[in-house]
Enzyme design. Structure first.
Site, PDB file in Angstrom:
ATOM      1  N   TYR A 223       0.830  -1.211   0.000  1.00 24.02           N
ATOM      2  CA  TYR A 223       0.000   0.000   0.000  1.00 24.02           C
ATOM      3  C   TYR A 223       0.866   1.263   0.000  1.00 24.02           C
ATOM      4  CZ  TYR A 223      -3.295   3.481   1.852  1.00 24.02           C
ATOM      5  OH  TYR A 223      -4.070   4.589   2.045  1.00 24.02           O
TER       6      TYR A 223
ATOM      7  N   ASN B 296       7.517  -2.171   2.808  1.00 25.35           N
ATOM      8  CA  ASN B 296       6.515  -1.156   3.136  1.00 25.35           C
ATOM      9  C   ASN B 296       5.849  -1.515   4.462  1.00 25.35           C
ATOM     10  OD1 ASN B 296       4.848   1.193   2.285  1.00 25.35           O
ATOM     11  ND2 ASN B 296       3.194  -0.296   2.284  1.00 25.35           N
TER      12      ASN B 296
ATOM     13  N   SER C  67       2.936  -3.499   4.263  1.00 26.62           N
ATOM     14  CA  SER C  67       3.206  -4.892   3.925  1.00 26.62           C
ATOM     15  C   SER C  67       4.622  -5.028   3.386  1.00 26.62           C
ATOM     16  CB  SER C  67       2.220  -5.398   2.860  1.00 26.62           C
ATOM     17  OG  SER C  67       0.885  -5.279   3.283  1.00 26.62           O
TER      18      SER C  67
ATOM     19  N   SER D 185       0.013  -5.985   8.432  1.00 30.86           N
ATOM     20  CA  SER D 185       1.003  -6.168   7.368  1.00 30.86           C
ATOM     21  C   SER D 185       0.719  -7.429   6.569  1.00 30.86           C
ATOM     22  CB  SER D 185       2.416  -6.248   7.974  1.00 30.86           C
ATOM     23  OG  SER D 185       3.390  -6.337   6.958  1.00 30.86           O
ATOM     24  N   GLY D 186       0.726  -7.301   5.242  1.00 31.47           N
ATOM     25  CA  GLY D 186       0.619  -8.450   4.363  1.00 31.47           C
ATOM     26  C   GLY D 186       2.010  -8.927   3.985  1.00 31.47           C
TER      27      GLY D 186
END
Length: 365
Positions: A129, A201, A239, A277-278
């Site tokens: 993102y 990120n 993420s 977070s992914g």
């Protein structure tokens, strides 16, 4: 600036010539970067592509595996990898709201390249993102930008920091982005290369660690985009997506095991613990060639001769993968530049400030 330029080395392994994922034979990387301020929007985003082999990935697939540490993210094409163990497309990194357009553009590119030989295509697209610094709702990434990234794909050195999909990303409350690294095993260990490319990120400032030292605890004087702002989310949001490549002849389940080791490298830097977070990781191997291609109505031979790394030798690959993931996260931060957008400013981690912080917590060169 990269981590090793500061005299900081991680682990005991030896980097490849470029210290990049492109040290793995045949792997190519391309970026297309959008970074501009317009009257109506801040646009700081883009696309990064990883080609596992030059040419049509659908006609020359690789064995691959996937690991999701935390699923607060999105991706396309992973279910087929889990099912068949095959990577049959380039891999693309972009922002959260551009996954669809990038996926469609990769389908069109694959169709154009493979022509009548392509029966279907399910590209792999990973996202993080960038809406703190970029007008993510404007969906500014287009098919033409994907085509441009593919046309720029090459071997050799890889640009890092504010480039491609990493243009608008934030890491440990500093400017983040794209980073890469590699490790070459000794001949006794097999002589193979492991490389990684990250789009970083994620992360809370105080959890940042470099070479094991808790530098984030003494970097509070560097302004954070999240402190004192109510409209940009909270520290730790975001993420990280990671691709690991190797020329070791791994089978799909071994690729999955390699992908899991990205978690080790991420944890060393201070990540992997945030709900928001992914953390999605993929590993592929170019070590086996001539893998079967989906050719409906014209099947090939009923069996395929393969090689595989014996488990007695796989631990060295796991260690190399952890090292090759830890370093590019820090490379992404050091290569990045300060960036302002959407009313926020994110500062880069300056080399001199990092060295001062390391000395404060006891590190010595």
């Amino acid at each position: 600036m990269r981590l090793r330029d500061l005299g900081i080395t991680l682990g005991s392994g030896t980097p490849g010539v470029y210290n990049a994922i492109t040290d793995v034979p045949g792997v190519r990387v391309g970026h297309h970067t959008l970074s501009l301020e317009t009257a109506g929007a801040s646009i700081h985003t883009g696309v990064t592509v990883i080609e596992p082999r030059a040419g049509s990935a659908h006609l020359e697939p690789c064995f691959a595996g996937v690991h999701v540490l935390n699923g607060n993210g999105d991706a396309t094409g992973l279910e087929w990898i889990r099912e068949a163990g095959l990577l049959a497309s380039p891999i693309a990194y972009t922002n959260t709201h551009s996954v669809g357009v990038v996926r469609d553009a990769l389908v069109a590119a694959e169709r154009e390249m493979a022509k009548q030989h392509t029966y279907w295509c399910m590209p792999v697209v990973l996202e993080t993102y960038d809406g703190v610094l970029s007008d993510i709702w404007g969906q500014h990434v287009t098919a033409e930008h994907v085509t441009a990234a593919l046309s720029e794909a090459c071997s050799g050195p890889v640009a890092e920091g504010n480039v491609g999909g990493g243009t608008g990303m934030i890491c440990h409350e500093f400017k983040g982005g794209i980073g890469t690294s590699s490790r070459v095993l000794s001949q006794e260990q097999g002589g193979w290369t492991v490389g990684a490319l990250v789009q970083a990120n994620y992360g809370v400032r105080e959890e940042l660690r470099v070479a094991g030292y808790p530098v984030g605890r003494v970097l509070a004087d560097v302004a954070s985009p999240f402190k004192g702002a109510s409209n940009v989310g909270a520290p730790g949001m975001g993420s990280i997506v990671i691709t690991i490549a190797t020329d070791a002849p791994l089978l799909p389940h071994q690729c999955t095991r390699l992908a899991q080791r990205a978690s080790v490298g991420l944890a060393r830097v201070g990540g992997g613990t945030e709900d928001s977070s992914g953390d999605i990781f993929l590993a592929f191997s170019v070590g086996n060639r001539n893998l079967p291609v989906a050719n409906h109505g014209h099947p090939g031979a009923p069996t395929t001769a393969l090689q595989m790394v014996n488990n007695d030798y796989i631990s060295a690959l796991f260690l190399a993968a952890a090292d090759a993931v830890e370093e590019p996260i820090l490379n992404a931060m050091l290569a990045a530049d300060d960036l302002s957008g959407c009313g926020s400013q994110v500062l880069a981690l300056k080399p001199a400030r990092l060295l001062a912080a390391l000395e404060q917590v006891g590190w010595r060169p």
